[in-house]
Design a protein around this motif. Structure first.
Motif, PDB file in Angstrom:
ATOM      1  N   SER A   1     -25.968  70.367 -31.798  1.00  0.00           N
ATOM      2  CA  SER A   1     -24.610  70.832 -32.094  1.00  0.00           C
ATOM      3  C   SER A   1     -23.677  69.667 -32.379  1.00  0.00           C
ATOM      4  N   ASN A   2     -24.043  68.448 -31.947  1.00  0.00           N
ATOM      5  CA  ASN A   2     -23.245  67.276 -32.276  1.00  0.00           C
ATOM      6  C   ASN A   2     -23.203  67.022 -33.774  1.00  0.00           C
ATOM      7  N   VAL A   3     -24.243  67.521 -34.466  1.00  0.00           N
ATOM      8  CA  VAL A   3     -24.340  67.274 -35.899  1.00  0.00           C
ATOM      9  C   VAL A   3     -24.007  68.521 -36.701  1.00  0.00           C
ATOM     10  N   SER A   4     -24.656  69.624 -36.374  1.00  0.00           N
ATOM     11  CA  SER A   4     -24.486  70.833 -37.197  1.00  0.00           C
ATOM     12  C   SER A   4     -23.160  71.511 -36.959  1.00  0.00           C
ATOM     13  N   GLY A   5     -22.548  71.262 -35.790  1.00  0.00           N
ATOM     14  CA  GLY A   5     -21.239  71.845 -35.528  1.00  0.00           C
ATOM     15  C   GLY A   5     -21.291  73.354 -35.454  1.00  0.00           C
ATOM     16  N   GLN A   6     -20.294  73.995 -36.048  1.00  0.00           N
ATOM     17  CA  GLN A   6     -20.120  75.437 -35.890  1.00  0.00           C
ATOM     18  C   GLN A   6     -21.089  76.238 -36.743  1.00  0.00           C
TER      19      GLN A   6
ATOM     20  N   LEU B   1     -37.127  66.531 -38.313  1.00  0.00           N
ATOM     21  CA  LEU B   1     -35.804  66.999 -38.712  1.00  0.00           C
ATOM     22  C   LEU B   1     -34.858  65.807 -38.795  1.00  0.00           C
ATOM     23  N   ASP B   2     -34.197  65.687 -39.942  1.00  0.00           N
ATOM     24  CA  ASP B   2     -33.177  64.655 -40.145  1.00  0.00           C
ATOM     25  C   ASP B   2     -31.908  65.352 -40.631  1.00  0.00           C
ATOM     26  N   SER B   3     -30.818  65.142 -39.911  1.00  0.00           N
ATOM     27  CA  SER B   3     -29.568  65.782 -40.290  1.00  0.00           C
ATOM     28  C   SER B   3     -28.408  64.802 -40.141  1.00  0.00           C
ATOM     29  N   TYR B   4     -27.315  65.147 -40.804  1.00  0.00           N
ATOM     30  CA  TYR B   4     -26.128  64.311 -40.711  1.00  0.00           C
ATOM     31  C   TYR B   4     -24.884  65.176 -40.859  1.00  0.00           C
ATOM     32  N   ARG B   5     -23.760  64.626 -40.399  1.00  0.00           N
ATOM     33  CA  ARG B   5     -22.480  65.299 -40.516  1.00  0.00           C
ATOM     34  C   ARG B   5     -21.403  64.250 -40.771  1.00  0.00           C
ATOM     35  N   THR B   6     -20.572  64.508 -41.735  1.00  0.00           N
ATOM     36  CA  THR B   6     -19.462  63.597 -42.008  1.00  0.00           C
ATOM     37  C   THR B   6     -18.136  64.286 -41.698  1.00  0.00           C
TER      38      THR B   6
ATOM     39  N   GLN C   1      -9.991  54.579 -41.192  1.00  0.00           N
ATOM     40  CA  GLN C   1     -10.183  53.525 -40.190  1.00  0.00           C
ATOM     41  C   GLN C   1     -10.078  54.055 -38.754  1.00  0.00           C
ATOM     42  N   ASN C   2      -9.233  55.058 -38.538  1.00  0.00           N
ATOM     43  CA  ASN C   2      -9.060  55.520 -37.159  1.00  0.00           C
ATOM     44  C   ASN C   2      -9.659  56.895 -36.877  1.00  0.00           C
ATOM     45  N   TYR C   3     -10.253  57.536 -37.889  1.00  0.00           N
ATOM     46  CA  TYR C   3     -10.762  58.890 -37.646  1.00  0.00           C
ATOM     47  C   TYR C   3     -12.145  59.151 -38.230  1.00  0.00           C
ATOM     48  N   ALA C   4     -12.372  58.747 -39.459  1.00  0.00           N
ATOM     49  CA  ALA C   4     -13.593  59.133 -40.168  1.00  0.00           C
ATOM     50  C   ALA C   4     -14.838  58.780 -39.351  1.00  0.00           C
ATOM     51  N   SER C   5     -15.831  59.685 -39.382  1.00  0.00           N
ATOM     52  CA  SER C   5     -17.053  59.448 -38.615  1.00  0.00           C
ATOM     53  C   SER C   5     -18.267  60.033 -39.327  1.00  0.00           C
ATOM     54  N   LEU C   6     -19.409  59.477 -39.011  1.00  0.00           N
ATOM     55  CA  LEU C   6     -20.706  59.955 -39.487  1.00  0.00           C
ATOM     56  C   LEU C   6     -21.621  60.073 -38.282  1.00  0.00           C
ATOM     57  N   THR C   7     -22.206  61.259 -38.091  1.00  0.00           N
ATOM     58  CA  THR C   7     -23.153  61.494 -36.998  1.00  0.00           C
ATOM     59  C   THR C   7     -24.507  61.845 -37.593  1.00  0.00           C
ATOM     60  N   THR C   8     -25.554  61.211 -37.112  1.00  0.00           N
ATOM     61  CA  THR C   8     -26.899  61.457 -37.635  1.00  0.00           C
ATOM     62  C   THR C   8     -27.833  61.850 -36.508  1.00  0.00           C
ATOM     63  N   ASN C   9     -28.826  62.637 -36.862  1.00  0.00           N
ATOM     64  CA  ASN C   9     -29.843  63.100 -35.911  1.00  0.00           C
ATOM     65  C   ASN C   9     -31.204  62.911 -36.556  1.00  0.00           C
ATOM     66  N   GLY C  10     -32.007  62.046 -35.984  1.00  0.00           N
ATOM     67  CA  GLY C  10     -33.382  61.862 -36.433  1.00  0.00           C
ATOM     68  C   GLY C  10     -34.331  62.290 -35.334  1.00  0.00           C
TER      69      GLY C  10
ATOM     70  N   PHE D   1     -33.107  60.957 -31.715  1.00  0.00           N
ATOM     71  CA  PHE D   1     -32.160  59.844 -31.734  1.00  0.00           C
ATOM     72  C   PHE D   1     -30.909  60.287 -32.475  1.00  0.00           C
ATOM     73  N   ILE D   2     -29.795  60.381 -31.734  1.00  0.00           N
ATOM     74  CA  ILE D   2     -28.523  60.818 -32.302  1.00  0.00           C
ATOM     75  C   ILE D   2     -27.510  59.700 -32.138  1.00  0.00           C
ATOM     76  N   GLN D   3     -26.883  59.309 -33.228  1.00  0.00           N
ATOM     77  CA  GLN D   3     -25.889  58.249 -33.173  1.00  0.00           C
ATOM     78  C   GLN D   3     -24.673  58.621 -34.014  1.00  0.00           C
ATOM     79  N   ARG D   4     -23.560  57.993 -33.683  1.00  0.00           N
ATOM     80  CA  ARG D   4     -22.323  58.283 -34.395  1.00  0.00           C
ATOM     81  C   ARG D   4     -21.596  56.987 -34.720  1.00  0.00           C
TER      82      ARG D   4
END
Length: 1018
Positions: free
Chosen positions: A219-224, A499-504, A519-528, A567-570
């Protein structure tokens, strides 16, 4: 910091088994040279070649018909154009048989050409072979409860997941689709929920290979949009499946031991058939749309209630003050004449699904093959160009030696899925967005923020979510007949799931007034994530027959290992939104999860089946399991079952009856178990938090040492009566079952001061599932050119918590009640609206003068199904076939009040809130309007959690309908079918929400679909 218990050497059980069985292998074969095939030189001079064509009553050729010479094993199989050729003696006879047709025996009488017409069989009980996993059994002689769905049924449904094809069709099997978004998951329960704190998913096996249904999404990646629930079973192409069997009772499931507590689902893929090389092509296109929109307030109604609510809160005088425009933009600054149907705008599009599949198959009597490939692309009803793509490749090779002693079956399925969806499900915004909300785009075609007064839903399309999965399932089954009645075989399987997923989250997706920048908000979360599993199962199968008894004996062992990594990183803070896909450009990089686990499993299993005088059947199954998920001394468990059946229609007084053609009384009792708690739960475990302390990575404790817990147990009892009338034109199967699950493995929540979230342990708690199942099959009418058959299945389930020591003092006291189902919900008892104050009132159970969140939620409603099932009909006239299936369910669910019970709040709502209290003396079901600014207690939130927010959600749904036309008078060997299919076309219900089967306003409901297709084979 992870440790893994060392099981006894996995070869130990195999060596013990082989040592015990070695006398069977070390026998001396006498009286025949081992290199001399049987019957050599017998009758060769008298044999001649007989050929011909086999057709059905409509004159269509029948391929795959077995032709045997008399009662011998010598035979052949007809080709796809119905022709055959076989050598036999001129004074012998030929036996023609095929599933679904009556067996025919014809004397040769010196003829060299014999053309045959086979009649469809009304009864197939002796011919329908059911896959029971390690063995097969006819429907007539089975002692266990096995439900099945065949390819013929699945092919008539426009679905991309086999679970969807099973919905409503199998008694005792309740399947609910979580979302109408492609690639989503399903909730599956076989005979109810067995465990308090465990998954209810059954054990899936694909071509002998265990297949985990647990998603590696997060859910950290796929969200809602999917919530991490991405069904791995999407990797299976329904058109590649030959049959699905569901094992339910102890007799059918105990041979799978600890993995069968929630039932077993056996999926068998298609195989090549004997005959000339055949090419098949299948093309279809589908149109999908939301089947039901709920009644929402229009602009005039919304603004009326909104203003009334603000005035009731005491702020009416500010409605005319321009300085408060920013407080109530929907009332003051937006166009009060604008009206947008946001349901149609946001979820009212058309989803397209295009599917193409080609296959080639064929082979001789010794080797058959099948290779098929398919490509599927599906879009959504949302705005934007979101889509889901799936490519599958399936192959099967089946080979046997000339003497039929050695057999080899190789099966492989490879799937690639690419799911590109918006991160946000627009469904909730479609139901709650103000009807006079601004336009999505301004005059220049840019995202319209209307002076920063709203969150434009179109902006969420700037966020990206993508997931790619690759699935490989391969299996080799090798067998050799040492003697005609003694066979040794080994199943070798491998499964890989990646499964490899990402969320921007770009800053452009947020309201500019927030001042957010890349610079203060944008993020990328990936799940491998990946999961690899292998399994080896050597088996020995021996059977024998005496004048009065038949015996079937099976023994085998299982070695399985499964490895999982996630492995999930942001990354947060990027120079600009264009660099969001590059983690190395992030200012801050944190690890959200870095985990790996290893699961080892081995077992010894066996089966003994005895049949006396062709009417009394005894079936014994057992398994000893070893699992690495338990601590020393707790790793092994024993499971087993006994099944009995009496074919009383074979008794002298009933045999040959013109009315009762089939009668069987059967029963079973046994135990299965569960180790479905995850890996390393008995050890001290830690996880990297993703944060650092002065440059040092922090380890967070996630599990506390507890080696004392052991296997969950599920004891199953069943009694059943099966009847057939009028040569089995009417078949009635009834069964009663009772499953009791005890020694419950429960995660006990711990105080935060302990440093651990929970402690896993066994509770002395018992959950009972009981019920009654009915399956009816009828052949209503049968003539040369017209047939009509009907199927009906009905399940009446009952679930209850029988015992739970210390429940009142545990953290589960507010969730469960002894004697009540696990599916209950505690609610307030709504007493209506006070006629003088216009406020909701509730029963004060503890009499303290206030309504509290725990003590006064004493009203109990059960959200589990009261009954469910389906009714299907198949009607054929010449080359035209009509099939339709109705699914039904009786249940309760939350209604519109669950999602908003106070009129006047910002955001649209149901027209139900129009019937509100407005002045003293009003008798209204809805309380007075409020703008959300009142300082009194929010009784509307209590109403949302009361019995007033519950209503009947029973329904009857036209689950699917298909019309198929087989084009006649084509060249022999050429088949052409055209069809139209529909799914979820009509739903009959009093439920006012979007979907009674999926009563939620946050996820997209199941879609209504129309499919056009063509099948071509030659």
């Amino acid at each position: 910091m992870k440790k893994h218990p060392t099981l006894n050497n996995p070869l130990t059980l195999m060596l013990i088994g082989y040592a015990l069985l070695s006398p069977l292998f070390c026998h001396k074969v006498e009286g025949r040279a081992t290199n001399t095939p049987p019957n050599v030189g017998y009758g060769e001079a008298q044999q001649s070649t007989i050929s011909g064509t086999i057709t059905d009553v409509n004159g269509l050729p029948l391929g795959g018909v077995t032709i045997l010479v008399g009662q011998t094993d010598d035979g052949t199989i007809s080709t796809m154009d119905g022709t055959y050729s076989i050598a036999a003696e001129p004074d012998g006879e030929l036996l023609f048989s095929a599933i679904g047709f009556e067996t025919l025996t014809i004397a040769i009488n010196g003829k060299q050409v014999i053309n045959v017409t086979l009649q469809e069989a009304i009864t197939q009980l002796d011919e329908v072979i059911l896959n029971a996993g390690y063995y097969t059994v006819t429907e007539k002689e089975r002692t266990g409860n096995i439900a099945t769905i065949k390819a013929k049924t699945m092919e008539k449904q426009p679905v991309s997941n086999p679970l969807s094809a099973m919905q409503g069709r199998l008694s005792g099997v309740d399947i609910v689709q979580n979302t109408g978004v492609p690639g989503g998951g399903f909730d599956v329960e076989i005979r109810g929920r067995n465990f308090i704190d465990g998954a209810s998913d059954p054990f899936y096996i694909v071509d002998g290979v265990p297949f985990s249904s647990q998603s590696l999404g997060s859910s950290n990646v796929s969200g809602q949009i999917l919530g991490g629930n991405i069904s791995p079973l999407n990797a299976l192409n329904p058109n590649d499946i030959e049959s699905i069997e569901v094992l339910k009772d102890a007799d059918a499931t105990a041979i799978y031991g600890s993995r069968a507590a929630n039932g077993v689902v056996l999926i068998t893929t298609k195989k090549g058939k004997t005959g000339k090389t055949r090419f098949d092509a299948h093309f279809s296109t589908s149109l999908g749309s939301v089947s039901n929109f709920i009644e929402l307030l229009n602009t005039e109604q919304y603004l009326e209630i909104r203003r009334e609510g603000i005035e009731n809160d005491g702020f009416g005088e500010f409605l005319e003050d321009p300085s408060f425009d920013f407080v109530w933009p929907d009332v003051k600054s937006w166009d009060n004449d604008r009206q947008t149907d946001w349901q149609k705008k946001l979820i009212g599009g058309t989803a397209y699904r295009n599917n193409a599949q080609v296959s080639v198959s064929g082979g001789g009597s010794n080797t058959q093959f099948l290779v098929s490939g398919a490509y599927n692309k599906e879009t959504t009803v949302f705005l934007g160009d979101a889509n889901y793509k799936k490519a599958t490749l399936h192959s099967n090779l089946n080979h046997s030696s000339t003497d039929k002693r050695f057999k080899l079956n190789l099966s492989t399925s490879l799937t690639n899925e690419r799911n590109m969806l918006p991160r946000t499900d627009f469904t909730n915004r479609a139901y709650t967005l103000e009807p006079n909300a601004p336009e999505l785009l301004d005059d220049e075609g840019n995202i319209n923020w209307e002076n920063n007064t709203w969150d434009n839903p179109l902006a969420s399309l700037e966020e990206q979510f993508g997931v790619t999965t690759n699935t490989l399932i391969t299996n080799a089954l090798v067998s050799y007949k040492i003697r005609p009645n003694l066979e040794i075989k080994t199943s070798l399987g491998f499964n890989s799931y990646r499964l490899d997923s990402y969320r921007t989250l770009p800053s452009s997706a947020r309201n500019p007034s927030l001042g957010l920048t890349p610079q203060n908000y944008a993020s990328l979360t990936t799940n491998g994530s990946k999961r690899n599993s292998w399994i080896v199962e050597p088996q020995l199968h021996w059977k024998n027959q005496w004048n009065w008894m038949k015996m079937d004996f099976l023994i085998g062992t299982t070695f399985q290992e499964e490895n999982t990594e996630q492995f999930i990183q942001r990354g947060t803070g990027f120079p600009n939104d264009e660099l969001l896909q590059n983690l190395t450009a992030a200012n801050t990089l944190e690890v959200l999860q870095d985990s790996d686990s290893e699961y080892k499993y081995n077992a010894l299993f066996g089966r003994l089946n005895l049949k006396f005088w062709d009417k009394y059947i005894l079936n014994l199954t057992g398994r000893r399991d070893g699992s690495s998920r338990f601590g020393p001394g707790k790793q092994f468990g024993n499971f087993g079952a006994i099944g009995l059946a009496w074919l009383f229609s074979e008794e002298n007084g009933l045999k040959g009856s013109s009315i009762l053609s089939y009668g069987k009384l059967r029963g079973s009792f046994g135990a299965t178990g569960s180790d479905n708690i995850g890996d390393y739960r008995f050890l001290d475990t830690y996880n990297i938090t993703g944060f650092d302390y002065n440059g040092t990575i922090i380890l967070e404790p996630t599990g506390i040492f507890n080696p004392l817990f052991g296997w969950e147990a599920n004891k199953k009892l069943e009694a059943a009566l099966e009847l057939g009338f009028f040569k089995d034109r009417l078949l009635i199967n009834t069964s009663w079952y009772r499953n009791r699950s005890s020694n419950q493995l429960i995660g006990i929540p711990l105080a935060a001061t302990t440093g651990f979230p929970e402690l896993t342990g066994n509770f002395d708690a018992t959950v009972e599932n009981s019920g009654f199942e009915v399956d009816i099959r009828t052949v209503n009418f049968k003539a040369k050119n017209f047939t009509w058959s009907t199927t009906l299945n009905l399940t009446v389930p009952r679930n209850r918590l029988v015992a739970f020591d210390g429940l009142e003092s545990s953290t589960f006291a507010n969730r469960f009640i002894i004697g009540e189902p696990l599916t209950i919900v505690r609610l307030y008892n709504a007493l209506g609206v006070n006629e003088e104050t216009g406020i909701y009132e509730f029963e004060d159970y503890n009499g303290d003068g206030t309504i509290s969140s725990l003590e006064d939620r004493q009203w109990v409603e059960d959200f589990g199904p009261r009954l469910f099932g389906g009714l299907g009909n198949s009607i054929s006239y010449r080359n035209l076939t009509l099939n339709f299936f109705l699914q039904f369910k009786k249940q309760l669910a939350f209604n519109e009040l669950r999602f908003g019970a106070t009129p006047g709040f910002r955001g649209n709502s149901s027209t139900l809130l129009l019937d509100r209290w407005q002045q003293p003396g009003d008798e209204s079901p809805i309380q007075r309007a409020s703008g959300g600014l009142a300082f009194e207690e929010d009784t509307g939130s209590f109403q949302e959690s009361s019995n007033a927010a519950v209503s009947d959600a029973s329904f009857i749904r036209l689950r699917d309908i298909s019309i198929n036309y087989k084009v006649p008078d084509l060249k022999i060997g050429l088949d052409l079918n055209v069809y139209v299919q529909g799914q979820n076309l009509l739903t009959f219900t009093n439920y006012r929400g979007p979907d009674p089967e999926q009563p939620s306003n946050t996820t997209l409901p199941q879609l209504r679909q129309i499919t056009l297709g063509i099948q071509l084979g030659f």
